[in-house]
Design a protein around this motif. Structure first.
Motif, mmCIF file in Angstrom:
data_model
loop_
_atom_site.group_PDB
_atom_site.id
_atom_site.type_symbol
_atom_site.label_atom_id
_atom_site.label_comp_id
_atom_site.label_asym_id
_atom_site.label_seq_id
_atom_site.Cartn_x
_atom_site.Cartn_y
_atom_site.Cartn_z
ATOM 1 N N MET A 39 5.919 7.049 7.644
ATOM 2 C CA MET A 39 6.816 6.024 7.119
ATOM 3 C C MET A 39 7.793 6.574 6.096
ATOM 4 S SD MET A 39 4.444 2.646 6.578
ATOM 5 C CE MET A 39 5.879 1.745 5.994
ATOM 6 N N SER A 40 7.696 7.835 5.765
ATOM 7 C CA SER A 40 8.412 8.372 4.613
ATOM 8 C C SER A 40 9.801 8.881 4.980
ATOM 9 C CB SER A 40 7.607 9.514 3.991
ATOM 10 O OG SER A 40 8.281 10.043 2.866
ATOM 11 N N LEU A 41 10.740 8.681 4.062
ATOM 12 C CA LEU A 41 12.056 9.296 4.184
ATOM 13 C C LEU A 41 12.027 10.756 3.764
ATOM 14 C CD1 LEU A 41 14.325 6.467 2.765
ATOM 15 C CD2 LEU A 41 14.063 7.148 5.148
ATOM 16 N N SER A 42 10.956 11.169 3.109
ATOM 17 C CA SER A 42 10.790 12.560 2.687
ATOM 18 C C SER A 42 9.329 12.953 2.900
ATOM 19 C CB SER A 42 11.193 12.717 1.217
ATOM 20 O OG SER A 42 11.056 14.064 0.804
ATOM 21 N N PRO A 43 8.912 13.159 4.147
ATOM 22 C CA PRO A 43 7.494 13.413 4.437
ATOM 23 C C PRO A 43 7.032 14.768 3.914
ATOM 24 C CG PRO A 43 8.816 13.687 6.425
ATOM 25 C CD PRO A 43 9.739 13.172 5.366
ATOM 26 N N ARG A 44 6.013 14.747 3.044
ATOM 27 C CA ARG A 44 5.552 15.981 2.416
ATOM 28 C C ARG A 44 4.038 16.145 2.433
ATOM 29 N NH1 ARG A 44 8.746 15.427 -3.153
ATOM 30 N NH2 ARG A 44 8.629 13.229 -2.605
ATOM 31 N N ASN A 45 3.324 15.173 2.991
ATOM 32 C CA ASN A 45 1.865 15.284 2.986
ATOM 33 C C ASN A 45 1.381 16.468 3.806
ATOM 34 O OD1 ASN A 45 1.841 12.957 1.471
ATOM 35 N ND2 ASN A 45 1.418 11.608 3.201
ATOM 36 N N LEU A 46 2.085 16.784 4.878
ATOM 37 C CA LEU A 46 1.647 17.877 5.740
ATOM 38 C C LEU A 46 1.533 19.182 4.969
ATOM 39 C CD1 LEU A 46 0.904 19.027 8.486
ATOM 40 C CD2 LEU A 46 3.345 19.295 8.960
ATOM 41 N N HIS A 47 2.440 19.424 4.031
ATOM 42 C CA HIS A 47 2.366 20.657 3.245
ATOM 43 C C HIS A 47 1.065 20.710 2.446
ATOM 44 C CE1 HIS A 47 6.414 21.853 4.215
ATOM 45 N NE2 HIS A 47 6.888 20.695 3.815
ATOM 46 N N ILE A 48 0.632 19.567 1.949
ATOM 47 C CA ILE A 48 -0.617 19.536 1.192
ATOM 48 C C ILE A 48 -1.806 19.737 2.116
ATOM 49 C CG2 ILE A 48 -2.077 18.100 -0.293
ATOM 50 C CD1 ILE A 48 0.473 16.870 -1.383
ATOM 51 N N PRO B 293 -6.078 1.642 5.363
ATOM 52 C CA PRO B 293 -7.036 2.446 6.131
ATOM 53 C C PRO B 293 -6.436 3.048 7.395
ATOM 54 C CG PRO B 293 -8.117 0.492 5.306
ATOM 55 C CD PRO B 293 -6.661 0.342 4.954
ATOM 56 N N ARG B 294 -5.576 2.289 8.074
ATOM 57 C CA ARG B 294 -4.952 2.808 9.298
ATOM 58 C C ARG B 294 -4.179 4.084 9.008
ATOM 59 N NH1 ARG B 294 -2.195 -1.451 10.228
ATOM 60 N NH2 ARG B 294 -0.109 -0.953 9.502
ATOM 61 N N TYR B 295 -3.379 4.054 7.948
ATOM 62 C CA TYR B 295 -2.553 5.214 7.637
ATOM 63 C C TYR B 295 -3.360 6.334 6.976
ATOM 64 C CZ TYR B 295 1.649 2.611 8.823
ATOM 65 O OH TYR B 295 2.621 1.913 9.499
ATOM 66 N N LEU B 296 -4.376 5.982 6.217
ATOM 67 C CA LEU B 296 -5.212 7.019 5.614
ATOM 68 C C LEU B 296 -5.920 7.826 6.694
ATOM 69 C CD1 LEU B 296 -6.590 8.538 3.363
ATOM 70 C CD2 LEU B 296 -8.145 6.602 3.046
ATOM 71 N N VAL B 297 -6.475 7.144 7.677
ATOM 72 C CA VAL B 297 -7.142 7.860 8.771
ATOM 73 C C VAL B 297 -6.134 8.685 9.554
ATOM 74 C CG1 VAL B 297 -8.385 7.562 10.949
ATOM 75 C CG2 VAL B 297 -9.067 6.248 8.930
ATOM 76 N N GLN B 298 -4.939 8.155 9.740
ATOM 77 C CA GLN B 298 -3.888 8.920 10.420
ATOM 78 C C GLN B 298 -3.599 10.224 9.682
ATOM 79 O OE1 GLN B 298 0.580 7.961 10.207
ATOM 80 N NE2 GLN B 298 -0.071 6.884 12.049
ATOM 81 N N GLU B 299 -3.490 10.152 8.357
ATOM 82 C CA GLU B 299 -3.256 11.364 7.567
ATOM 83 C C GLU B 299 -4.437 12.325 7.664
ATOM 84 O OE1 GLU B 299 -0.648 12.466 5.950
ATOM 85 O OE2 GLU B 299 0.614 10.725 6.385
ATOM 86 N N LEU B 300 -5.645 11.785 7.644
ATOM 87 C CA LEU B 300 -6.832 12.644 7.732
ATOM 88 C C LEU B 300 -6.956 13.282 9.103
ATOM 89 C CD1 LEU B 300 -9.394 10.465 5.745
ATOM 90 C CD2 LEU B 300 -8.280 12.581 4.988
ATOM 91 N N GLN B 301 -6.468 12.607 10.129
ATOM 92 C CA GLN B 301 -6.441 13.227 11.452
ATOM 93 C C GLN B 301 -5.506 14.436 11.464
ATOM 94 O OE1 GLN B 301 -5.575 9.526 13.632
ATOM 95 N NE2 GLN B 301 -7.326 9.995 14.931
ATOM 96 N N THR B 302 -4.378 14.315 10.776
ATOM 97 C CA THR B 302 -3.480 15.456 10.657
ATOM 98 C C THR B 302 -4.162 16.592 9.895
ATOM 99 O OG1 THR B 302 -1.561 13.995 10.667
ATOM 100 C CG2 THR B 302 -1.234 16.222 9.805
ATOM 101 N N LEU B 303 -4.882 16.242 8.831
ATOM 102 C CA LEU B 303 -5.636 17.264 8.098
ATOM 103 C C LEU B 303 -6.673 17.923 8.992
ATOM 104 C CD1 LEU B 303 -6.628 18.750 5.560
ATOM 105 C CD2 LEU B 303 -7.957 16.712 4.981
#
Length: 499
Positions: free
Chosen positions: A287-296, A333-343
């Motif tokens: 959803m981000s205009l500046s997605p940076r979670n992947l780097h973390i 929770p939907r988006y948190l799990v989505q981020e954890l799947q990327t992790l």
């Protein structure tokens, strides 16, 4: 490491309690010595510590129980207290044991306790406020300005009760070596490394008549400088990049968009090598205009693979019933799990490089297209005001069959320089359902052994099940399908974690 979440009085999930973030971190080596504890954010301080002590101090202190007394239970077990008053003892802990505060972003629910308590009795040295240059600039400009609060800092002729420490984005390569490279030691036992994340975006309407007086960029409000040469028409020192604040014809309304910075901290115990990752407020990359979670996640993955990352403390402010347009830069929770799947996918890539999925490669390439998110602190006149993440025009993507019911539909890779101002009409025209990146196969358990501690739960102030219970149930339901292997925990005041 020993961690103790602290929140507002009324522990046990009371109204708005989890919406205020503050956490204490202590290394294993030092124990309860002067300055041995660091706080992550400081929405509450003295009141929360007092409440914890009220629940853990024995009755009869000073009468049937002699003073001084060493606490035997609770997050402050081992601390020697001198008084039968929980508030007096909390004041001593705040004065002598906690002197460093890692601030993720300058929203009031993350700094108000720190600010209010700077006026309390001083300790032996200034309190250290640690963060990005943009966070510290916002606090200097809007809090310690002798208007909202006295300037108690040691800058701009202040009283010297607070000192600022600006961290380098991603850690300075000149500090440390080996596993500690880039980590800055804040105590004899604890070291930190900071990364910026996105906490939503702001769409604002203002009149731009060649003046910057009404323009705002990230946490900086240029109207505060309007009466000075910095805020004069044509001044480049007042705010962000010129391309974001391009002048318009007289009387023409403009709607601009900017991304709000938050932070995440890797905190490392130097003795054990164990680490935790603590996020401030954060939104999903999808959803981000500046997605940076992947780097973390790319930083975290090797630490999970080698067993050094013990836990992730991350917000999940709402349950899945909250619509996307009312998330305000937070997770469900939907988006948190989505981020954890990327992790998890990234962990698998680290553990088995030869099986790197094409989806992970695609997402990495999209993010690295403009991964210049270093916290900038330069300007024409040497101001320490930092430039916030880049606003970018969303890219249309075809509808995905895997997109959720409330998926926002913005795919916005980084770019090195900002685009021209985007209007609200531009954004709405470019929004379409987002293509969700295919992730790891089910049943991988790539995050087995990892604790995911949910913080910053917002209470809806209505009857029914507690929001934390609803969020946990939805996370566990999603985990049954995703099979990530991690353990979900809803944090509560006075809770202790030992890693």
């Amino acid at each position: 490491m020993h961690l103790a979440p602290t929140r507002a009085p009324g522990s046990g999930g009371g109204p708005l309690e989890n919406n205020v973030t503050s956490m204490l971190v202590r290394g294993l080596k030092e124990g309860w010595t002067k300055g041995s504890v660091i706080a992550v954010d400081a929405g509450v301080q003295l009141a929360a510590i007092t409440k914890i002590l009220q629940d853990t101090q024995p009755e009869g202190l000073g009468t049937t129980v002699s003073l001084p007394y060493r606490l035997e239970e609770g997050p402050f077990a081992g601390v020697e207290i001198q008084s039968n008053s929980a508030m007096v003892n909390a004041g001593s802990i705040l004065r002598w044991i906690i002197d460093t505060f890692l601030v993720t972003h300058p929203h009031l629910d993350h700094i108000s306790g720190f600010v209010i308590n700077t006026a309390g009795p001083p300790g032996a040295r200034p309190k250290r406020l640690v963060g990005t240059s943009s966070t510290i600039s916002a606090i200097k400009t809007h809090i310690f300005n002798n208007v909202i609060w006295p300037n108690l800092s040691d800058e701009n002729n202040g009283a010297g009760l607070v000192t600022f420490l600006r961290l380098v984005e991603g850690g300075s390569p000149a500090i440390g070596d080996g596993n500690s490279k880039g980590y800055l030691e804040l105590t004899d036992s604890l070291a930190v490394k900071l990364f910026s994340v996105s906490h939503g975006h702001c769409i604002e309407r203002h009149l731009a008549r060649g003046s910057v007086a009404s323009l705002r960029y990230s946490s900086f409000d240029a109207s505060a400088a309007a009466g000075s040469p910095r805020g004069a028409p044509g001044s480049t020192a007042a705010s962000g990049p010129p391309s974001l604040f391009r002048g318009s014809n007289a009387g023409q309304d403009k709607e601009t968009i900017s991304v709000y910075d938050s932070s995440a901290y890797f905190i490392r115990d130097n003795e054990s090598g164990r680490e935790i990752l603590i996020f401030g407020d954060v939104e999903p990359d999808t959803m981000s205009l500046s997605p940076r979670n992947l780097h973390i996640w790319e930083e975290a993955a090797p630490r999970i693979a080698n067993g050094n990352l013990a836990a992730i403390f991350i917000e999940c402010s709402y349950d899945n019933s909250q619509s996307d347009d009312r998330l305000f830069g937070h997770l469900t929770p939907r988006y948190l799990v989505q981020e954890l799947q990327t992790l998890a996918a990234t962990v698998e890539t680290v553990a088995l490089p030869q099986t790197t999925t094409e989806s992970t490669k695609k997402r990495k390439r999209a993010t690295e297209a403009g991964a210049n998110t270093t916290d900038t602190s330069s300007s024409a006149n040497g101001d320490d005001r930092a430039i916030s993440p880049k606003s970018v025009r969303p890219v249309k993507k075809p509808t995905s069959i895997t997109a959720g019911p409330d998926r926002s539909g913005i795919d916005t890779p980084h770019i090195v320089t900002p685009t021209a101002e985007m209007s609200l009409r531009d954004i709405e025209a470019d929004m379409s359902p987002h293509t969700q990146v295919p992730l790891i196969p089910k049943g991988s358990n790539a995050l087995k052994g990892l604790k995911v501690v949910v913080i910053h739960v917002k209470d809806k102030l209505v009857d029914g099940a507690l929001p934390g219970d609803v969020i946990l149930a939805q996370l566990l339901e999603a985990e049954e399908e995703a099979q990530l292997g991690c353990q979900f925990i809803i944090s509560r005041a006075g809770q202790s974690f030992l890693f």
